[in-house]
Design a protein around this motif. Sequence first.
Motif, PDB file in Angstrom:
ATOM      1  N   TYR A  96      17.308  31.702 -54.635  1.00 55.10           N
ATOM      2  CA  TYR A  96      17.536  31.456 -53.201  1.00 55.10           C
ATOM      3  C   TYR A  96      17.512  29.950 -52.909  1.00 55.10           C
ATOM      4  N   ILE A  97      18.463  29.503 -52.064  1.00 55.85           N
ATOM      5  CA  ILE A  97      18.529  28.096 -51.669  1.00 55.85           C
ATOM      6  C   ILE A  97      18.254  28.000 -50.170  1.00 55.85           C
ATOM      7  N   GLN A  98      17.314  27.136 -49.809  1.00 50.53           N
ATOM      8  CA  GLN A  98      16.962  26.943 -48.388  1.00 50.53           C
ATOM      9  C   GLN A  98      18.221  26.616 -47.589  1.00 50.53           C
ATOM     10  N   PRO A  99      18.470  27.332 -46.474  1.00 45.56           N
ATOM     11  CA  PRO A  99      19.716  27.147 -45.723  1.00 45.56           C
ATOM     12  C   PRO A  99      19.648  25.980 -44.736  1.00 45.56           C
ATOM     13  N   THR A 100      20.824  25.548 -44.280  1.00 43.39           N
ATOM     14  CA  THR A 100      20.878  24.591 -43.172  1.00 43.39           C
ATOM     15  C   THR A 100      20.580  25.337 -41.873  1.00 43.39           C
ATOM     16  N   LYS A 101      20.301  24.572 -40.843  1.00 38.86           N
ATOM     17  CA  LYS A 101      20.040  25.190 -39.540  1.00 38.86           C
ATOM     18  C   LYS A 101      21.294  25.932 -39.062  1.00 38.86           C
ATOM     19  N   THR A 102      22.465  25.337 -39.307  1.00 38.93           N
ATOM     20  CA  THR A 102      23.727  25.976 -38.903  1.00 38.93           C
ATOM     21  C   THR A 102      23.911  27.321 -39.602  1.00 38.93           C
ATOM     22  N   GLN A 103      23.646  27.331 -40.900  1.00 42.12           N
ATOM     23  CA  GLN A 103      23.782  28.592 -41.643  1.00 42.12           C
ATOM     24  C   GLN A 103      22.830  29.654 -41.114  1.00 42.12           C
ATOM     25  N   LEU A 104      21.620  29.244 -40.803  1.00 36.42           N
ATOM     26  CA  LEU A 104      20.628  30.210 -40.325  1.00 36.42           C
ATOM     27  C   LEU A 104      21.004  30.729 -38.939  1.00 36.42           C
ATOM     28  N   ARG A 105      21.486  29.844 -38.081  1.00 39.03           N
ATOM     29  CA  ARG A 105      21.891  30.259 -36.730  1.00 39.03           C
ATOM     30  C   ARG A 105      23.077  31.223 -36.759  1.00 39.03           C
TER      31      ARG A 105
END
Lengths: 427, 427
Positions: A387-396
């Motif tokens: 798993y790779i920590q997502p960007t805020k945009t990806q999470l939103r």
Amino acid sequence: MSENKSRTGTTRRSFLQGAAAVGVGAVSASAAKAQAADPLITEVQPWAQGFGDGVDETPYGLPIQYEGDVIRRNVEWLTADTVSSINFTPIHALDGTITPQGCAFERHHSGAIELKKEDYRLMVNGLVDTPLVFSYADLERFPRENHVYFCECAANSGMEWAGAQLNGAQFTHGMIHNMEYTGVPLRTLLEEAGFDTSGDVSGKWVYVEGADASSNGRSIPMEKALDDVLVAFKANGEALRKEHGYPVRLVVPGWEGNMWVKWIRRIEVLDSPVESREETSKYTDTLEDGTSRKWTWAMDAKSVVTSPSPQSPITHGKGPLVITGLAWSGRGAITRVDVSRDGGKSWETARLGKPGEKMALTRFYLDVDWDGSEMMLQSRAIDDTGYIQPTKTQLREVRGLNSIYHNNSIQTWLVRSNGEAENVEVS
Amino acid sequence: MSENKSRTGTTRRSFLQGAAAVGVGAVSASAAKAQAADPLITEVQPWAQGFGDGVDETPYGLPIQYEGDVIRRNVEWLTADTVSSINFTPIHALDGTITPQGCAFERHHSGAIELKKEDYRLMVNGLVDTPLVFSYADLERFPRENHVYFCECAANSGMEWAGAQLNGAQFTHGMIHNMEYTGVPLRTLLEEAGFDTSGDVSGKWVYVEGADASSNGRSIPMEKALDDVLVAFKANGEALRKEHGYPVRLVVPGWEGNMWVKWIRRIEVLDSPVESREETSKYTDTLEDGTSRKWTWAMDAKSVVTSPSPQSPITHGKGPLVITGLAWSGRGAITRVDVSRDGGKSWETARLGKPGEKMALTRFYLDVDWDGSEMMLQSRAIDDTGYIQPTKTQLREVRGLNSIYHNNSIQTWLVRSNGEAENVEVS
């Protein structure tokens, strides 16, 4: 020792290579920092002219007065009352991985209660052969384990969903601590009460509650309860502090901090979850369409640069700079951390202080030669599940903007040429 | 998670097997300890009737009042003055491996001085290309490492050479702590000053001294200085406490604590040792024939049962009992700890809390079913060099009775049927 030696050697070489890559000679830049030695210091310094404190003056020590700002802090507007609030770890000022109990994140729902060991009781009841009540002294008679685990509030970074809100790593990411917990496996106590742990336990749950007024009841699936949950009575070697649940708390490795019930008084075995307040109206994630995700227990991989950061600006100007931070995953061990200085356009692999350990904080470092230009500092964690920590945009895109909990997106600090940093978003 | 699961399972099975071996059914004995649950507790407990402390009340927390006896203690008759004395870790009351700074062993030679970061300077001089003086801010710009290491005074257990003297593990073995240290490798600073670390360094030494009145100067061979010595500024994540050398101390892994110079102010490269007071009239071992051993830096493998022990008696009567203690070696990692209940006639292999780590404390447990009879409790440590901790008799045969330092012999506690324990010798 050869391991340390080669690690040191590698570190130093990396440092010089990194510096060379940006076109500045690191050795000369670095040497320039230290003053030439004056061979004739004849004055005896004041602290060498007499005696300091005797050992009788510190039966139990506190930080020196000059470190008086390295303390837990709360955010006044966050909750209606301080008895139901959060104390944030000063992660911007710490290093290594262990969090001292005295400044370790704590969250109460009705205040930290005072409970003597002599008055402490833990009931195990429900679908067990023999409901039991354990005293503190009883718990001390079962085989114990020690593990370093992080405890992160599900709401950590929660104020950042809608944009950059809080100016400091302590406030954006400080609802976390990392301590060496000592306790008895919950599995042992369930077996003691006659619960059969050898068969199929699917569909079974435990409901755990604390002795404080809030009780903070939570349901935990039996598979997790039998896997690695601890009924813990020590942290970093000594008794739990009052605010961490003295004398006994639950430790639920990798899962949201709200489930780590403090002053734990009862564990009931059930054939369904309770769907309590703390797992329905709270600690669920409202999505864009108005529905909510529930049972979002595990804390996904996450990281943050702790220095430089808004509370830890660069004060030394350009040249050698240590960029450092923390990474963790509730699903396993951290295997890699990348750092970006340009807001995610390019990434460099950071050096891990030690190999990542399961459900424990990992310290990372990137030793660079800073040319004094503005940086958009980010870090991203990768765990052993891939798993790779997502960007805020990806999470939103997946979760919308209504959530409070489980924001594990990449954090950005804008570091200005003068060394000051602020919390920003990259578009 | 499966690793934890199987460890828990194994632990429990070992416990039951161990119990079965002494002929008592552990499950029934254990169950008897807990009271049957009363299903009708209708009274609301006092601590659930109102609010506890708010988060604003604990910006930096201390242990709860009920743990007020878990503190460092000194022994008044041991030294002439408390500014040149020892504060012993309450190891009898701790668990796990980390020692909180607030109760971690400390030893001063002229008291704990107060030194601001702004006033701090570290000189590196002698046989280097460019003598340098580093400020605290300079040190923060070099690549850092984190390691958990024990720090043991060479005099730990020193009062026990001639016989059983002190009644408690805190006093016989408490001149030790174990913390996660963060700092810069000394190798890095020597290279910064232009010392060539790539060639043959044999015969070269560093002389290190502190900023306090005693200066506590010690010579360290260059091979060790370049191997794993740290110039450290944090312990367990936070700044060093005043009494641990704030803002900067030396960390000399596995070697006697006297070399871990606090408030370190100077590191001089020399082509011979200084033979200072602290390494000639002190910190040498006088043998039976009147000659002295010197340069006895490494702390040999050692262990002690911390509970039950004189300060931690058994209060629960016969039945399940957790025997626990600490083991360590300055020459590597602990690979095994054995426990004897009959004064060394027979031995059982203890369970290690975690696999041993180099030059760090290892926690061990032996979960037994105590039949209430008298025990002569001992533990012996084995490290990864194959070294086995000696008996006191074995050590005396080699070293005589004149020594003060480096007593790493096996400790014996006599545990009586009433659970009380005392420090004894076995013949």
